[in-house]
Design a protein around this motif. Sequence first.
Motif, PDB file in Angstrom:
ATOM      1  N   PHE A  80       0.825  -1.194   0.000  1.00  0.00           N
ATOM      2  CA  PHE A  80       0.000   0.000   0.000  1.00  0.00           C
ATOM      3  C   PHE A  80       0.857   1.241   0.000  1.00  0.00           C
ATOM      4  CE2 PHE A  80       0.253  -0.844   4.585  1.00  0.00           C
ATOM      5  CZ  PHE A  80      -0.103  -2.176   4.684  1.00  0.00           C
ATOM      6  N   GLY A  81       0.270   2.288  -0.574  1.00  0.00           N
ATOM      7  CA  GLY A  81       1.000   3.537  -0.697  1.00  0.00           C
ATOM      8  C   GLY A  81       0.068   4.713  -0.865  1.00  0.00           C
ATOM      9  N   SER A  82       0.682   5.858  -1.045  1.00  0.00           N
ATOM     10  CA  SER A  82      -0.088   7.088  -1.209  1.00  0.00           C
ATOM     11  C   SER A  82      -0.657   7.210  -2.617  1.00  0.00           C
ATOM     12  CB  SER A  82       0.786   8.296  -0.880  1.00  0.00           C
ATOM     13  OG  SER A  82       1.903   8.333  -1.755  1.00  0.00           O
ATOM     14  N   SER A  83      -0.178   6.364  -3.534  1.00  0.00           N
ATOM     15  CA  SER A  83      -0.649   6.386  -4.920  1.00  0.00           C
ATOM     16  C   SER A  83      -0.584   4.974  -5.497  1.00  0.00           C
ATOM     17  CB  SER A  83       0.223   7.322  -5.761  1.00  0.00           C
ATOM     18  OG  SER A  83       1.535   6.803  -5.847  1.00  0.00           O
ATOM     19  N   VAL A  84      -1.254   4.784  -6.628  1.00  0.00           N
ATOM     20  CA  VAL A  84      -1.207   3.490  -7.317  1.00  0.00           C
ATOM     21  C   VAL A  84       0.228   3.197  -7.734  1.00  0.00           C
ATOM     22  CG1 VAL A  84      -1.929   2.238  -9.388  1.00  0.00           C
ATOM     23  CG2 VAL A  84      -3.595   3.575  -8.089  1.00  0.00           C
ATOM     24  N   LYS A  85       0.919   4.203  -8.247  1.00  0.00           N
ATOM     25  CA  LYS A  85       2.285   3.951  -8.711  1.00  0.00           C
ATOM     26  C   LYS A  85       3.195   3.525  -7.555  1.00  0.00           C
ATOM     27  CE  LYS A  85       3.688   8.834  -8.956  1.00  0.00           C
ATOM     28  NZ  LYS A  85       4.148   9.879  -9.870  1.00  0.00           N
ATOM     29  N   GLU A  86       3.031   4.115  -6.389  1.00  0.00           N
ATOM     30  CA  GLU A  86       3.854   3.713  -5.241  1.00  0.00           C
ATOM     31  C   GLU A  86       3.532   2.282  -4.810  1.00  0.00           C
ATOM     32  OE1 GLU A  86       4.829   5.037  -0.641  1.00  0.00           O
ATOM     33  OE2 GLU A  86       3.617   6.359  -1.882  1.00  0.00           O
ATOM     34  N   ALA A  87       2.261   1.952  -4.703  1.00  0.00           N
ATOM     35  CA  ALA A  87       1.871   0.599  -4.294  1.00  0.00           C
ATOM     36  C   ALA A  87       2.313  -0.439  -5.326  1.00  0.00           C
ATOM     37  CB  ALA A  87       0.359   0.540  -4.076  1.00  0.00           C
ATOM     38  N   PHE A  88       2.174  -0.121  -6.616  1.00  0.00           N
ATOM     39  CA  PHE A  88       2.544  -1.057  -7.677  1.00  0.00           C
ATOM     40  C   PHE A  88       4.050  -1.306  -7.683  1.00  0.00           C
ATOM     41  CE2 PHE A  88       3.982  -2.151 -11.915  1.00  0.00           C
ATOM     42  CZ  PHE A  88       3.143  -3.192 -12.250  1.00  0.00           C
ATOM     43  N   ILE A  89       4.842  -0.255  -7.601  1.00  0.00           N
ATOM     44  CA  ILE A  89       6.305  -0.420  -7.634  1.00  0.00           C
ATOM     45  C   ILE A  89       6.776  -1.179  -6.404  1.00  0.00           C
ATOM     46  CG2 ILE A  89       8.513   0.815  -7.596  1.00  0.00           C
ATOM     47  CD1 ILE A  89       7.041   0.752 -10.371  1.00  0.00           C
ATOM     48  N   GLN A  90       6.156  -0.945  -5.260  1.00  0.00           N
ATOM     49  CA  GLN A  90       6.520  -1.729  -4.070  1.00  0.00           C
ATOM     50  C   GLN A  90       6.205  -3.206  -4.278  1.00  0.00           C
ATOM     51  OE1 GLN A  90       6.450   0.935  -0.199  1.00  0.00           O
ATOM     52  NE2 GLN A  90       4.413   0.709  -1.031  1.00  0.00           N
ATOM     53  N   ALA A  91       5.094  -3.511  -4.933  1.00  0.00           N
ATOM     54  CA  ALA A  91       4.762  -4.912  -5.221  1.00  0.00           C
ATOM     55  C   ALA A  91       5.827  -5.525  -6.125  1.00  0.00           C
ATOM     56  CB  ALA A  91       3.380  -5.015  -5.864  1.00  0.00           C
ATOM     57  N   PHE A  92       6.269  -4.764  -7.127  1.00  0.00           N
ATOM     58  CA  PHE A  92       7.326  -5.231  -8.021  1.00  0.00           C
ATOM     59  C   PHE A  92       8.607  -5.527  -7.231  1.00  0.00           C
ATOM     60  CE2 PHE A  92      11.154  -4.134 -10.447  1.00  0.00           C
ATOM     61  CZ  PHE A  92      11.068  -5.034 -11.490  1.00  0.00           C
ATOM     62  N   TYR A  93       9.030  -4.580  -6.386  1.00  0.00           N
ATOM     63  CA  TYR A  93      10.249  -4.781  -5.602  1.00  0.00           C
ATOM     64  C   TYR A  93      10.104  -5.919  -4.594  1.00  0.00           C
ATOM     65  CZ  TYR A  93      12.488  -0.546  -7.410  1.00  0.00           C
ATOM     66  OH  TYR A  93      13.069   0.400  -8.211  1.00  0.00           O
ATOM     67  N   PHE A  94       8.907  -6.069  -4.018  1.00  0.00           N
ATOM     68  CA  PHE A  94       8.718  -7.142  -3.049  1.00  0.00           C
ATOM     69  C   PHE A  94       8.838  -8.510  -3.706  1.00  0.00           C
ATOM     70  CE2 PHE A  94       6.203  -9.891  -0.166  1.00  0.00           C
ATOM     71  CZ  PHE A  94       7.024  -9.775   0.944  1.00  0.00           C
ATOM     72  N   GLU A  95       8.201  -8.689  -4.844  1.00  0.00           N
ATOM     73  CA  GLU A  95       8.313  -9.966  -5.552  1.00  0.00           C
ATOM     74  C   GLU A  95       9.771 -10.231  -5.944  1.00  0.00           C
ATOM     75  OE1 GLU A  95       7.584 -13.595  -7.623  1.00  0.00           O
ATOM     76  OE2 GLU A  95       6.656 -12.611  -5.901  1.00  0.00           O
ATOM     77  N   LYS A  96      10.464  -9.190  -6.386  1.00  0.00           N
ATOM     78  CA  LYS A  96      11.876  -9.332  -6.760  1.00  0.00           C
ATOM     79  C   LYS A  96      12.731  -9.726  -5.548  1.00  0.00           C
ATOM     80  CE  LYS A  96      15.430  -6.723  -9.193  1.00  0.00           C
ATOM     81  NZ  LYS A  96      15.766  -5.478  -9.861  1.00  0.00           N
ATOM     82  N   ALA A  97      12.475  -9.102  -4.411  1.00  0.00           N
ATOM     83  CA  ALA A  97      13.221  -9.427  -3.189  1.00  0.00           C
ATOM     84  C   ALA A  97      12.901 -10.843  -2.711  1.00  0.00           C
ATOM     85  CB  ALA A  97      12.912  -8.407  -2.095  1.00  0.00           C
ATOM     86  N   CYS A  98      11.646 -11.262  -2.855  1.00  0.00           N
ATOM     87  CA  CYS A  98      11.263 -12.630  -2.488  1.00  0.00           C
ATOM     88  C   CYS A  98      11.925 -13.647  -3.415  1.00  0.00           C
ATOM     89  CB  CYS A  98       9.748 -12.790  -2.524  1.00  0.00           C
ATOM     90  SG  CYS A  98       8.900 -11.957  -1.163  1.00  0.00           S
ATOM     91  N   GLU A  99      12.014 -13.314  -4.698  1.00  0.00           N
ATOM     92  CA  GLU A  99      12.677 -14.200  -5.651  1.00  0.00           C
ATOM     93  C   GLU A  99      14.145 -14.386  -5.276  1.00  0.00           C
ATOM     94  OE1 GLU A  99      13.183 -14.681 -10.465  1.00  0.00           O
ATOM     95  OE2 GLU A  99      13.084 -12.662  -9.641  1.00  0.00           O
ATOM     96  N   THR A 100      14.804 -13.296  -4.920  1.00  0.00           N
ATOM     97  CA  THR A 100      16.210 -13.377  -4.515  1.00  0.00           C
ATOM     98  C   THR A 100      16.359 -14.223  -3.262  1.00  0.00           C
ATOM     99  OG1 THR A 100      16.685 -11.232  -5.507  1.00  0.00           O
ATOM    100  CG2 THR A 100      18.245 -12.026  -3.840  1.00  0.00           C
TER     101      THR A 100
END
Length: 163
Positions: free
Chosen positions: A93-113
């Motif tokens: 979650f974030g203050s905007s869709v773009k913030e929430a979406f990019i965090q989801a991208f980074y979270f999946e990437k960090a989980c993959e690592t």
Amino acid sequence: VTADIIHSAVYKAREDVNAIVHLHTKNAVAVGCLERGFEALTQDGSYFYEKIATHEWEGVSDDPSEGPRIGQAVMKVPNCNILMMPNHGFCTFGSSVKEAFIQAFYFEKACETLMMCLSTGKEIKWAKEDVMKKAASQNYNDMFRPGTHEWDALCRLYERKYA
């Protein structure tokens, strides 16, 4: 129905949240099945260092009485940006869709690592705690806030490919 219960609880608990991205990506779900859950290893993971709220899976979220428990989980972690639902999925979650979406991208990437490192069976090189704390604090200044730069670039890529 299920997303309404989960998302409504987050919005009630956090007035600063304007957008939620709710996913069940393979690496994040796998991490959610680990006893220790998510552990930040990398720069991408530092966005979530000490910022993850956890709500244990109760089955399909079709009972409105689950909402207050979700809200309590979110309020327990100051400035959290993720709700991890072990054995289920996650919400950023974030203050905007773009913030929430990019965090989801980074979270999946960090989980993959994390999953890749665990799959080697080798000893993991953990980032020093002071470095992880420093990186975590740097991630949310105006220059590095999730979505500040990435969103426009992703939109341009999309336009080139699909327009």
